[in-house]
Design a protein around this motif. Structure first.
Motif, PDB file in Angstrom:
ATOM      1  N   ASN A  27      26.569  52.230 -19.034  1.00 14.40           N
ATOM      2  CA  ASN A  27      25.286  52.664 -18.484  1.00 14.40           C
ATOM      3  C   ASN A  27      24.130  52.255 -19.387  1.00 14.40           C
ATOM      4  O   ASN A  27      23.102  51.785 -18.899  1.00 14.40           O
ATOM      5  N   LEU A  31      21.213  49.918 -18.111  1.00  9.38           N
ATOM      6  CA  LEU A  31      19.865  50.470 -18.012  1.00  9.38           C
ATOM      7  C   LEU A  31      18.887  49.745 -18.928  1.00  9.38           C
ATOM      8  O   LEU A  31      17.742  49.496 -18.552  1.00  9.38           O
ATOM      9  N   ALA A  72      17.987  59.333 -23.379  1.00  5.72           N
ATOM     10  CA  ALA A  72      17.630  59.688 -22.003  1.00  5.72           C
ATOM     11  C   ALA A  72      16.115  59.746 -21.846  1.00  5.72           C
ATOM     12  O   ALA A  72      15.563  59.190 -20.887  1.00  5.72           O
ATOM     13  N   LEU A  75      14.506  56.364 -21.735  1.00  6.99           N
ATOM     14  CA  LEU A  75      14.789  55.636 -20.485  1.00  6.99           C
ATOM     15  C   LEU A  75      14.328  56.393 -19.248  1.00  6.99           C
ATOM     16  O   LEU A  75      14.602  55.974 -18.123  1.00  6.99           O
ATOM     17  N   ASP A  76      13.635  57.507 -19.447  1.00  8.46           N
ATOM     18  CA  ASP A  76      13.132  58.346 -18.356  1.00  8.46           C
ATOM     19  C   ASP A  76      14.266  58.813 -17.448  1.00  8.46           C
ATOM     20  O   ASP A  76      14.202  58.700 -16.227  1.00  8.46           O
ATOM     21  N   LEU A  77      15.342  59.310 -18.082  1.00  7.56           N
ATOM     22  CA  LEU A  77      16.516  59.806 -17.374  1.00  7.56           C
ATOM     23  C   LEU A  77      16.899  61.171 -17.914  1.00  7.56           C
ATOM     24  O   LEU A  77      16.357  61.619 -18.917  1.00  7.56           O
ATOM     25  N   THR A  78      17.862  61.790 -17.259  1.00  3.77           N
ATOM     26  CA  THR A  78      18.484  62.987 -17.812  1.00  3.77           C
ATOM     27  C   THR A  78      19.743  62.551 -18.570  1.00  3.77           C
ATOM     28  O   THR A  78      20.264  61.460 -18.344  1.00  3.77           O
ATOM     29  N   GLU A  81      22.478  61.789 -16.128  1.00  7.34           N
ATOM     30  CA  GLU A  81      22.402  60.453 -15.539  1.00  7.34           C
ATOM     31  C   GLU A  81      22.917  59.398 -16.514  1.00  7.34           C
ATOM     32  O   GLU A  81      23.612  58.469 -16.127  1.00  7.34           O
ATOM     33  N   LEU A  82      22.591  59.565 -17.777  1.00  9.56           N
ATOM     34  CA  LEU A  82      23.027  58.613 -18.794  1.00  9.56           C
ATOM     35  C   LEU A  82      24.548  58.582 -18.918  1.00  9.56           C
ATOM     36  O   LEU A  82      25.131  57.530 -19.158  1.00  9.56           O
ATOM     37  N   PHE A  87      26.831  55.222 -12.704  1.00  4.81           N
ATOM     38  CA  PHE A  87      25.432  55.562 -12.426  1.00  4.81           C
ATOM     39  C   PHE A  87      24.665  54.320 -12.024  1.00  4.81           C
ATOM     40  O   PHE A  87      24.753  53.282 -12.658  1.00  4.81           O
ATOM     41  N   PRO A  89      20.716  53.520 -11.188  1.00  3.75           N
ATOM     42  CA  PRO A  89      19.386  54.131 -11.159  1.00  3.75           C
ATOM     43  C   PRO A  89      18.692  53.869  -9.819  1.00  3.75           C
ATOM     44  O   PRO A  89      18.826  52.804  -9.244  1.00  3.75           O
ATOM     45  N   ARG A  92      12.250  55.371  -9.174  1.00  6.35           N
ATOM     46  CA  ARG A  92      11.485  56.604  -9.328  1.00  6.35           C
ATOM     47  C   ARG A  92      10.017  56.263  -9.163  1.00  6.35           C
ATOM     48  O   ARG A  92       9.532  55.293  -9.702  1.00  6.35           O
TER      49      ARG A  92
END
Length: 95
Positions: A27, A31, A72, A75-78, A81-82, A87, A89, A92
Motif C-alpha cells: 500500500n 500510494l 497516514a 498521505l491524507d489517509l487513516t 486505510e494504510l 486498499f 484509494p 477525495r
C-alpha cells in the motif's frame, strides 16, 4: 487455563504479522507512487527518515503506531486505510 501459546498459534500470529507487513509495504509503495512523491518527500511530509520509508516498503522492521499515524497523515489517509488489504484509494474531494 493456560496462558502459553501453542506452536501453531504462534506460527499463525507470525503469519498474520507478515501479511499485515506485506500489505502495508504494498500500500505504501502504491500510494506514494500515485501521489508521485519520492521516499525523501514522503519522509519530509511525515517527519520521518527516508530510511524508515525504505524499510517499511521492503517489509523490514515493525513501524510504531506513531509512525503509522505520521504516514497516514502525510498521505491524507487513516491508519486503517494504510493497512487495509488490497486498499485502492478513491478520489477525495473537499466539495
Amino acid at each position: 487455563m493456560s496462558t502459553r501459546c501453542s506452536l501453531f498459534e504462534t506460527l499463525t500470529r507470525m503469519e498474520t504479522v507478515d501479511k499485515v507487513r506485506a500489505e502495508l509495504a504494498r500500500n505504501l509503495r502504491m500510494l506514494r507512487a500515485a501521489a508521485r512523491v519520492t521516499q525523501e518527500d514522503l519522509a519530509d511530509r511525515a517527519d520521518l527518515q527516508r530510511s524508515q520509508i525504505s524499510q517499511i516498503e521492503q517489509e523490514l522492521g515493525n513501524p510504531s503506531l506513531k509512525t503509522l499515524c505520521q504516514l497516514a497523515d502525510a498521505l491524507d489517509l487513516t491508519v486503517s486505510e494504510l493497512l487495509a488489504p488490497s486498499f485502492v484509494p478513491n478520489s477525495r474531494s473537499d466539495n
